[in-house]
Design an enzyme around this catalytic site. Structure first.
Site, mmCIF file in Angstrom:
data_model
loop_
_atom_site.group_PDB
_atom_site.id
_atom_site.type_symbol
_atom_site.label_atom_id
_atom_site.label_comp_id
_atom_site.label_asym_id
_atom_site.label_seq_id
_atom_site.Cartn_x
_atom_site.Cartn_y
_atom_site.Cartn_z
ATOM 1 N N LYS A 190 0.859 -1.189 0.000
ATOM 2 C CA LYS A 190 0.000 0.000 0.000
ATOM 3 C C LYS A 190 0.888 1.229 0.000
ATOM 4 O O LYS A 190 1.498 1.588 0.994
ATOM 5 C CB LYS A 190 -0.917 0.035 1.230
ATOM 6 C CG LYS A 190 -2.190 0.724 0.897
ATOM 7 C CD LYS A 190 -2.672 1.940 1.586
ATOM 8 C CE LYS A 190 -2.027 2.961 2.345
ATOM 9 N NZ LYS A 190 -1.851 4.234 1.616
ATOM 10 N N GLU A 266 9.295 1.156 11.049
ATOM 11 C CA GLU A 266 10.358 2.156 10.843
ATOM 12 C C GLU A 266 9.681 3.501 10.986
ATOM 13 O O GLU A 266 8.906 3.901 10.115
ATOM 14 C CB GLU A 266 10.936 2.061 9.421
ATOM 15 C CG GLU A 266 11.475 0.716 9.050
ATOM 16 C CD GLU A 266 12.900 0.521 9.496
ATOM 17 O OE1 GLU A 266 13.441 1.397 10.183
ATOM 18 O OE2 GLU A 266 13.459 -0.535 9.169
ATOM 19 N N CYS A 301 13.525 10.468 7.013
ATOM 20 C CA CYS A 301 13.263 10.040 8.395
ATOM 21 C C CYS A 301 14.505 10.181 9.258
ATOM 22 O O CYS A 301 14.420 10.537 10.418
ATOM 23 C CB CYS A 301 12.764 8.612 8.395
ATOM 24 S SG CYS A 301 13.773 7.566 7.378
ATOM 25 N N GLU A 402 9.642 16.042 15.556
ATOM 26 C CA GLU A 402 10.070 15.822 14.179
ATOM 27 C C GLU A 402 9.340 16.827 13.282
ATOM 28 O O GLU A 402 8.115 16.765 13.137
ATOM 29 C CB GLU A 402 9.706 14.396 13.762
ATOM 30 C CG GLU A 402 10.210 14.063 12.375
ATOM 31 C CD GLU A 402 9.836 12.664 11.932
ATOM 32 O OE1 GLU A 402 8.681 12.267 12.134
ATOM 33 O OE2 GLU A 402 10.699 11.986 11.365
#
Ligand code: NAD
Length: 506
Positions: A190, A266, A301, A402
């Site tokens: 997906k 992750e 990331c 973040e």
């Protein structure tokens, strides 16, 4: 002749990407006919309407993957066969290099130069690397007593659901799909709703390479519908997810509320670039620090979003970092000269801009950048200057959250011990770097830093040969390297009783 910006713009206007669900080796619409738009961050225009998988469609894809797995058409084939097919897929990715790069660039806003030089070759290499590994990886024989033989073999898990984000669609998909297929599993991928196009093309190429129908399916769709249905499906044996920490936790919940499937996550990061006073070559360090956060407009990331610098070298280093940041060519992703492309969408842009207000409320000054850019002709695109926020309190929101944009938060310390303490003062632990000329200090700091990857005197050097993943809230499980083959395999013990009698004379 290499293509110019005009060539790429013409090609982008002419492309007609596939937009269906890829199930059982072919494209089709969603059962309820629903679609969603994919928007090019380059100019805010709608590139295509994509079929939106509903629950029924997800079930179709998983059932197809399950049937293929049970049939053994891939899962029980000779590994050399899988090796040939995946090698062919790698070749086909390279043969369609420019088409894939253009899809990636228009959909994600990556500079076309990066898509050509990094995203597509990296995707091809990942498939080739796992294909090549297949006849080089051995199973184990356990140290049993003499009257037995115990073989520990690796078997495919079954159906793997892979759910990926928008920041590196081809690269991250390949990290999951290649080892999962190599190990003999079936896969339902997906992609992110912002970037489905390259995954759909990849599925077609996989069929062309000889991956049997049903073994690799791609179901674009909305996260809370298609992603959730995949996460909850009882015939999915493992979910491998890359994305935000919030959604990662949903997958843990989906798993516990369905069949207790395996989950590998992750997640995000707030990676420190730790510069000690004996950094040595300030210019090289500044370049790595700047690229470490500004590459892909900071939407990485493991982006080095915190610069923790010893106060003795702060001024000199910061001046150089700002110089590099200002020198980067920000603009049209379809211009081969562009080095920094777009933010993925307006929501992400607004979220980043919101952090400038938070910085102001925390009394942090914008040392450089901080402005939305509207290039001529691309006024509706999402462009943001590389930004440096100085004198950040590491414990505040700018130091801890973040931001996922081209924003570097700079904090100071004095002495390596305090630097490492600050670096570890984070809920995340995806990556870190340390800069020093002292070998012992480098090793000791590398040991102390709580992160899945620690770079010494460099940043963001990565390859399929090493594992990638996080400590702490950055997740668990590892992509890349031979360890990922194990992640998509179950260990089976076969214990054979040899008995104690001597061999017969016959
Ligand atoms: P996201 O979590 O919003 O989406 C990731 C995927 O999850 C998408 O495919 C999305 O459709 C799906 N999803 C969203 N909501 C869902 C739900 N309720 N149920 C099931 N699936 C759902 O993340 P994003 O915005 O696409 O990507 C940015 C995030 O990804 C950042 O936090 C970044 O740090 C992280 N990231 C991590 C890594 C890594 O390797 N650790 C790599 C890239 C990105």
């Amino acid at each position: 002749m290499t293509a110019t910006k005009t060539d790429w713009i013409q090609r982008a206007a002419a492309q007609r990407p596939s937009t269906g669900l890829y199930i059982s080796g072919g494209f089709r619409d969603a059962r309820n006919g629903e679609t969603f738009p994919t928007v090019s961050p380059r100019d805010g225009s709608v590139v295509a309407q994509i079929a939106a998988a509903g629950e029924q469609d997800v079930d179709d894809a998983v059932q197809s993957a399950h049937r293929a797995f049970e049939s053994g058409i891939w899962s029980r084939t000779d590994r050399r066969h899988r090796q040939q097919v995946l090698t062919r897929l790698s070749d086909l990715i390279l043969a369609n290099h420019e088409e894939l790069a253009l899809l990636e660039s228009t959909d994600s806003g990556h500079p076309i130069g990066d898509a050509l030089a990094v995203d597509v070759p990296s995707c091809a290499r990942t498939f080739r690397w796992y294909a090549e590994a297949l006849d080089k990886v051995y199973d184990d024989v356990a140290p049993t007593p003499r009257n037995a033989l115990a073989i520990i073999s690796r078997e495919p898990l079954g159906v793997i659901g892979a759910v990926v984000p928008w920041n590196y669609p081809l690269i991250i998909s390949a990290w999951k799909v290649a080892p999962a297929l190599a190990a003999g599993n079936s896969v339902v991928l997906k992609p992110s709703e912002q970037t489905s196009l390259s995954a759909l093309r990849l599925a077609e190429l996989a069929s062309e390479a000889g991956v049997p129908d049903g073994v690799f399916n791609v179901i674009p769709g909305l996260g809370h519908v298609a992603g959730a249905a995949l996460g909850r499906h009882p015939l999915v044996d493992k979910i491998t997810f890359t994305g935000s920490p919030e959604v990662g936790r949903y997958f843990q919940r989906y798993a516990s509320e369905s069949n207790g499937k395996q989950v590998a996550l992750e997640l995000g990061g707030k990676s420190p670039q730790l510069v000690l006073h004996d950094v040595g070559d300030i210019t090289a360090c500044a370049s790595a620090v700047a690229w470490g956060i500004f590459y892909n407009a900071g939407q990485t990331c493991h982006g080095g979003s915190r610069l923790l610098v010893d106060e003795r070298v702060h001024d000199e280093l910061l001046e150089e970092v700002i110089k590099v940041g200002r020198s980067l060519a920000l603009g049209d992703p379809l211009d081969p000269a562009t080095q920094i492309g777009t933010i993925i969408d307006d929501r992400q842009l607004e979220s980043i801009l919101g952090y400038y207000d938070i910085a102001e409320s925390e009394g942090i000054s914008i040392a450089s950048g901080g402005t939305r850019i509207r290039p001529a002709g691309l006024e509706n695109g999402y462009y943001l200057e590389p930004t440096v926020l100085d004198r950040v309190n590491n414990a505040g929101r700018i130091g801890q959250e973040e931001i996922f944009g081209p924003v570097l938060a700079v904090s100071t310390f004095r002495g390596a011990a305090e630097g490492v303490r600050l670096a570890n003062e984070s809920r995340y632990g995806l990556a870190a770097s340390v800069w020093t000329q002292d070998l012992t200090r480098a090793h000791t700091a590398a040991r102390e830093l709580r992160a899945g990857t620690v770079w010494v005197n460099t940043f963001d050097v990565a390859d399929i040969i090493t594992p990638f993943g996080g400590f702490k809230e950055s997740g668990f499980g590892r992509d890349r390297s031979l360890h990922a083959l194990d992640a998509y395999s179950a260990l089976k013990t076969t214990w054979i009783n040899l008995g104690d009698a001597p061999l017969d004379e016959d």
